[in-house]
Design a protein around this motif. Sequence first.
Motif, PDB file in Angstrom:
ATOM      1  N   LEU A  22       0.835  -1.205   0.000  1.00 37.37           N
ATOM      2  CA  LEU A  22       0.000   0.000   0.000  1.00 37.37           C
ATOM      3  C   LEU A  22       0.868   1.252   0.000  1.00 37.37           C
ATOM      4  CD1 LEU A  22      -2.855  -0.823   2.571  1.00 37.37           C
ATOM      5  CD2 LEU A  22      -3.046  -0.693   0.076  1.00 37.37           C
ATOM      6  N   CYS A  23       1.935   1.232   0.806  1.00 34.40           N
ATOM      7  CA  CYS A  23       2.816   2.395   0.872  1.00 34.40           C
ATOM      8  C   CYS A  23       3.548   2.620  -0.446  1.00 34.40           C
ATOM      9  CB  CYS A  23       3.816   2.225   2.018  1.00 34.40           C
ATOM     10  SG  CYS A  23       3.083   2.407   3.665  1.00 34.40           S
ATOM     11  N   GLU A  24       3.878   1.543  -1.140  1.00 36.03           N
ATOM     12  CA  GLU A  24       4.502   1.695  -2.450  1.00 36.03           C
ATOM     13  C   GLU A  24       3.537   2.323  -3.447  1.00 36.03           C
ATOM     14  OE1 GLU A  24       5.793  -2.273  -3.166  1.00 36.03           O
ATOM     15  OE2 GLU A  24       7.360  -2.169  -1.623  1.00 36.03           O
ATOM     16  N   GLU A  25       2.245   1.985  -3.316  1.00 39.55           N
ATOM     17  CA  GLU A  25       1.237   2.627  -4.158  1.00 39.55           C
ATOM     18  C   GLU A  25       1.109   4.115  -3.817  1.00 39.55           C
ATOM     19  OE1 GLU A  25      -2.426   0.517  -3.812  1.00 39.55           O
ATOM     20  OE2 GLU A  25      -1.568  -1.394  -4.457  1.00 39.55           O
ATOM     21  N   LEU A  26       1.150   4.431  -2.523  1.00 38.25           N
ATOM     22  CA  LEU A  26       1.091   5.841  -2.116  1.00 38.25           C
ATOM     23  C   LEU A  26       2.266   6.612  -2.680  1.00 38.25           C
ATOM     24  CD1 LEU A  26      -0.049   5.802   1.640  1.00 38.25           C
ATOM     25  CD2 LEU A  26      -1.414   6.269  -0.402  1.00 38.25           C
ATOM     26  N   HIS A  27       3.415   5.948  -2.764  1.00 39.51           N
ATOM     27  CA  HIS A  27       4.614   6.614  -3.267  1.00 39.51           C
ATOM     28  C   HIS A  27       4.432   7.082  -4.705  1.00 39.51           C
ATOM     29  CE1 HIS A  27       8.923   7.536  -3.426  1.00 39.51           C
ATOM     30  NE2 HIS A  27       8.901   7.007  -4.640  1.00 39.51           N
ATOM     31  N   THR A  28       3.684   6.307  -5.495  1.00 40.26           N
ATOM     32  CA  THR A  28       3.468   6.714  -6.883  1.00 40.26           C
ATOM     33  C   THR A  28       2.602   7.972  -6.963  1.00 40.26           C
ATOM     34  OG1 THR A  28       1.493   5.317  -7.162  1.00 40.26           O
ATOM     35  CG2 THR A  28       3.638   4.313  -7.619  1.00 40.26           C
ATOM     36  N   GLN A  29       1.740   8.184  -5.960  1.00 44.24           N
ATOM     37  CA  GLN A  29       0.892   9.368  -5.941  1.00 44.24           C
ATOM     38  C   GLN A  29       1.586  10.565  -5.303  1.00 44.24           C
ATOM     39  OE1 GLN A  29      -3.115   8.465  -4.335  1.00 44.24           O
ATOM     40  NE2 GLN A  29      -2.511   6.313  -4.409  1.00 44.24           N
ATOM     41  N   PHE A  30       2.415  10.295  -4.298  1.00 43.33           N
ATOM     42  CA  PHE A  30       3.075  11.356  -3.540  1.00 43.33           C
ATOM     43  C   PHE A  30       4.560  11.041  -3.392  1.00 43.33           C
ATOM     44  CE2 PHE A  30      -1.330  11.015  -2.112  1.00 43.33           C
ATOM     45  CZ  PHE A  30      -1.781  12.325  -2.202  1.00 43.33           C
ATOM     46  N   PRO A  31       5.309  11.036  -4.492  1.00 40.03           N
ATOM     47  CA  PRO A  31       6.717  10.602  -4.434  1.00 40.03           C
ATOM     48  C   PRO A  31       7.595  11.477  -3.550  1.00 40.03           C
ATOM     49  CG  PRO A  31       6.209  11.622  -6.555  1.00 40.03           C
ATOM     50  CD  PRO A  31       4.901  11.423  -5.862  1.00 40.03           C
ATOM     51  N   HIS A  32       7.219  12.744  -3.334  1.00 38.54           N
ATOM     52  CA  HIS A  32       8.071  13.642  -2.564  1.00 38.54           C
ATOM     53  C   HIS A  32       8.127  13.290  -1.082  1.00 38.54           C
ATOM     54  CE1 HIS A  32       4.035  15.246  -3.308  1.00 38.54           C
ATOM     55  NE2 HIS A  32       4.060  15.758  -2.099  1.00 38.54           N
ATOM     56  N   TYR A  33       7.225  12.413  -0.604  1.00 44.14           N
ATOM     57  CA  TYR A  33       7.283  11.998   0.804  1.00 44.14           C
ATOM     58  C   TYR A  33       8.176  10.777   1.027  1.00 44.14           C
ATOM     59  CZ  TYR A  33       3.329  15.119   1.690  1.00 44.14           C
ATOM     60  OH  TYR A  33       2.515  16.220   1.798  1.00 44.14           O
ATOM     61  N   GLY A  34       8.449  10.004  -0.009  1.00 43.62           N
ATOM     62  CA  GLY A  34       9.311   8.837   0.140  1.00 43.62           C
ATOM     63  C   GLY A  34       8.663   7.641   0.809  1.00 43.62           C
ATOM     64  N   PHE A  35       7.346   7.469   0.629  1.00 45.37           N
ATOM     65  CA  PHE A  35       6.636   6.379   1.304  1.00 45.37           C
ATOM     66  C   PHE A  35       7.208   4.993   0.991  1.00 45.37           C
ATOM     67  CE2 PHE A  35       2.870   9.416   1.322  1.00 45.37           C
ATOM     68  CZ  PHE A  35       2.919   9.628   2.692  1.00 45.37           C
TER      69      PHE A  35
END
Length: 223
Positions: free
Chosen positions: A150-163
């Motif tokens: 899930l966090c890897e999916e979030l990273h694609t939406q918000f890459p600047h946070y580094g999820f």
Amino acid sequence: MKAKQVSLTWDVPGLVAGVDEAGRGPLAGPVVAAAVILDDLRPIRGLADSKVLSPKQRDRLYDQIMAKALCCSVAQASVEEIDTHNILQATMIAMRRAVEGLRLKPVKVLVDGNRLPTLDVLAEAIIGGDARVKSISAASILAKVHRDRLCEELHTQFPHYGFAAHKGYGTPEHLEALRLHGACLHHRRTFSPVAAVITPGTFGTSGISIETLAAEPGIAASQ
């Protein structure tokens, strides 16, 4: 519910489910729980607490658990539920949903830790259960892998946070990203590092009103 440790010698015959969670500590993302009923006729080698396994080991065991377990269920409590109820109660909600999502009903549920969710079956809390009980180890692996993805999916939406790297935990890099970009809708606004950067009524640079957020679905996956 606060639970006391009890001996396993009074176990009743029938299906036993192991339950564990992942994601109580992060600043972002849902808390995830899994419930697993293993098949004694199809043993899985290498089951252990997910925290002592490498990502590659967890991925391999995840596939084996999904293929060999009698049944398993992965559920979550959303960021909104965490902020509304607190992280402990949200964890209990996710655990209850995971048990209720099982295709087969267990006669007993073994839960990692010292607290129990509200269930309609016999349950026992086991401190250190993720290292001692194979079904709990399996649940810890499912919950961890599911949440990491899930966090890897979030990273694609918000890459600047580094999820993808920190999985939502409060690393120096994540805290610096919060300082620079503010919080997004996936951050837990009741956690103090997030609360410190939120402008009242909005989530950081996203400008999304808190009041417009919708709860995420409870059941994430089941088999």
